[in-house]
Design a protein around this motif. Structure first.
Motif, PDB file in Angstrom:
ATOM      1  N   UNK A  95       6.096  11.507  -3.430  1.00 52.60           N
ATOM      2  CA  UNK A  95       5.706  11.492  -5.129  1.00 52.60           C
ATOM      3  C   UNK A  95       5.787   9.889  -5.340  1.00 52.60           C
ATOM      4  N   UNK A  96       5.702   8.925  -4.520  1.00 50.16           N
ATOM      5  CA  UNK A  96       5.635   7.463  -4.870  1.00 50.16           C
ATOM      6  C   UNK A  96       4.358   7.119  -4.792  1.00 50.16           C
ATOM      7  N   UNK A  97       3.552   6.320  -5.703  1.00 53.57           N
ATOM      8  CA  UNK A  97       2.188   6.062  -5.538  1.00 53.57           C
ATOM      9  C   UNK A  97       2.071   4.799  -4.654  1.00 53.57           C
ATOM     10  N   UNK A  98       3.091   3.812  -4.657  1.00 52.96           N
ATOM     11  CA  UNK A  98       2.937   2.463  -3.917  1.00 52.96           C
ATOM     12  C   UNK A  98       4.523   2.327  -3.703  1.00 52.96           C
ATOM     13  N   UNK A  99       4.891   2.282  -2.303  1.00 48.98           N
ATOM     14  CA  UNK A  99       6.041   1.977  -1.757  1.00 48.98           C
ATOM     15  C   UNK A  99       6.050   0.555  -1.029  1.00 48.98           C
ATOM     16  N   UNK A 142      -2.881  -2.067 -10.320  1.00 47.19           N
ATOM     17  CA  UNK A 142      -2.873  -0.808 -10.614  1.00 47.19           C
ATOM     18  C   UNK A 142      -3.324  -0.488 -12.079  1.00 47.19           C
ATOM     19  N   UNK A 143      -2.843  -1.245 -12.815  1.00 46.72           N
ATOM     20  CA  UNK A 143      -3.659  -1.128 -14.302  1.00 46.72           C
ATOM     21  C   UNK A 143      -4.983  -1.659 -14.490  1.00 46.72           C
ATOM     22  N   UNK A 144      -5.262  -2.500 -13.687  1.00 42.56           N
ATOM     23  CA  UNK A 144      -6.692  -2.894 -13.436  1.00 42.56           C
ATOM     24  C   UNK A 144      -7.649  -2.104 -12.701  1.00 42.56           C
ATOM     25  N   UNK A 145      -7.080  -1.219 -11.808  1.00 40.65           N
ATOM     26  CA  UNK A 145      -7.599  -0.408 -10.905  1.00 40.65           C
ATOM     27  C   UNK A 145      -8.428  -0.946  -9.839  1.00 40.65           C
TER      28      UNK A 145
END
Length: 317
Positions: free
Chosen positions: A186-190, A266-269
């Motif tokens: 459930x975690x996108x980036x660990x 992440x925000x920038x893709x």
């Protein structure tokens, strides 16, 4: 509304040094300054993101004391929202004294304080749903966190299409993945460092650590390796990234600054190589001064630095 919500450890840090050495017993060592700054994973990442022009809101616990007032004022200077900060009666605000000794690792004197009171129930679902990215900093050093409720919160984020980023602070004696494993899918980036990853996996090799986390259900894992660089795994691929060499005054906060760089990506893709380069530059920049955030790059500074200082990212172990 802010794009990012940062939750977790909030600390008032006092920095002493760099010092040539500790004074002998009974002696006085005069210092030019002992800067006091906002610290803790959540605060550091929030300030680093604000420095990069990203709207941020904070959630966490502080006491009802002067240290809490100072923290809130410092967040206001960066236009960081504090709607999720709770003042508690039973504990003082967490504080750390950081001793910087030349040629030695840092020494810490710490009051855990109000971070003991932080709980998942204090995080508003309405607040979460308004975000693009939710970051939780300092898991395993937040004793009030109920892991089953954290799993429910992460599931809510997945349904609401809010990206999740999580890092940890692993206490001595913490081993194994029994608590972490149900959360990983459930975690996108660990984002553990290699020592923390060793505590979870029992493995020393960073690529073996990546494989263990991936096998346990992790999506994207980035393991930071300090001055060596970082490694990452995503969708069956692995990457190795070097580290930028800067004149290090204090390495405090470099991991949190790296995390802020990942969140901006992440925000920038951005793809993984660009993510690792950018996060490495931001993470290295904060080491140039005493404290956890004072010298962190702005977005423009980081991008200008990247343009002038290529950093190799290779695919595969």
């Amino acid at each position: 509304m802010p794009d990012v919500g940062c939750a977790g450890l909030l600390v008032e840090d006092t920095f002493c040094g760099p010092l040539a050495g500790l004074p002998p017993e009974g002696a006085l060592l005069a210092l030019d300054d002992m800067p006091v700054r906002a610290g803790g994973c959540a605060a550091n990442v929030a300030i680093d993101l604000a420095r990069q022009g990203i709207g941020v809101d904070l959630a966490g616990c502080v006491g009802r004391d002067g240290a809490a007032d100072a923290l809130v004022k410092s967040f206001a200077r960066y236009d960081i929202g504090t709607s999720g900060i709770v003042r508690v009666e039973q504990y003082p605000t967490s504080r750390t004294i950081v001793l910087l000794i030349e040629g030695q690792d840092r020494r810490y004197l710490h009051v855990f304080g109000a971070n003991r009171a932080f709980a998942i129930e204090q995080i508003s679902r309405q607040w979460l749903a308004s975000l693009k990215v939710f970051y939780l900093g300092g898991l395993f050093a937040l004793p009030g966190i109920d892991f089953s409720k954290l799993k429910e919160l992460l599931s809510f984020c997945r349904e609401a299409k809010v990206k999740t980023v999580l890092d940890v602070v692993v206490p001595e004696g913490q081993f194994g993945m029994s608590q972490l494993k149900p959360l990983l899918p459930l975690i996108d980036v660990f984002l553990p460092n290699d020592d923390e990853a060793r505590h979870f996996t029992g493995l020393v090799d960073p690529f073996a650590q990546l494989r263990a986390f991936t096998k346990a259900g992790a999506n994207t894992v980035i393991v930071t390796l300090g001055r060596v660089g970082s490694v990452a795994a995503h969708e069956g691929k692995m990457w190795t990234c070097g580290a930028y060499k800067m004149d290090v005054v204090d390495p405090s906060g470099s991991g949190d600054a790296f995390t802020a760089g990942v969140i901006r990506s992440l925000l920038q893709g951005w793809d993984m190589p660009q993510t690792l380069r950018y996060a490495s530059a931001v993470g290295a920049s904060v080491t140039r001064a005493a404290g956890t955030t004072d010298s962190v790059f702005t977005a423009d500074e980081a991008e200008a630095y990247l343009a002038q200082h290529p950093l190799t990212v290779t695919e595969g172990p």
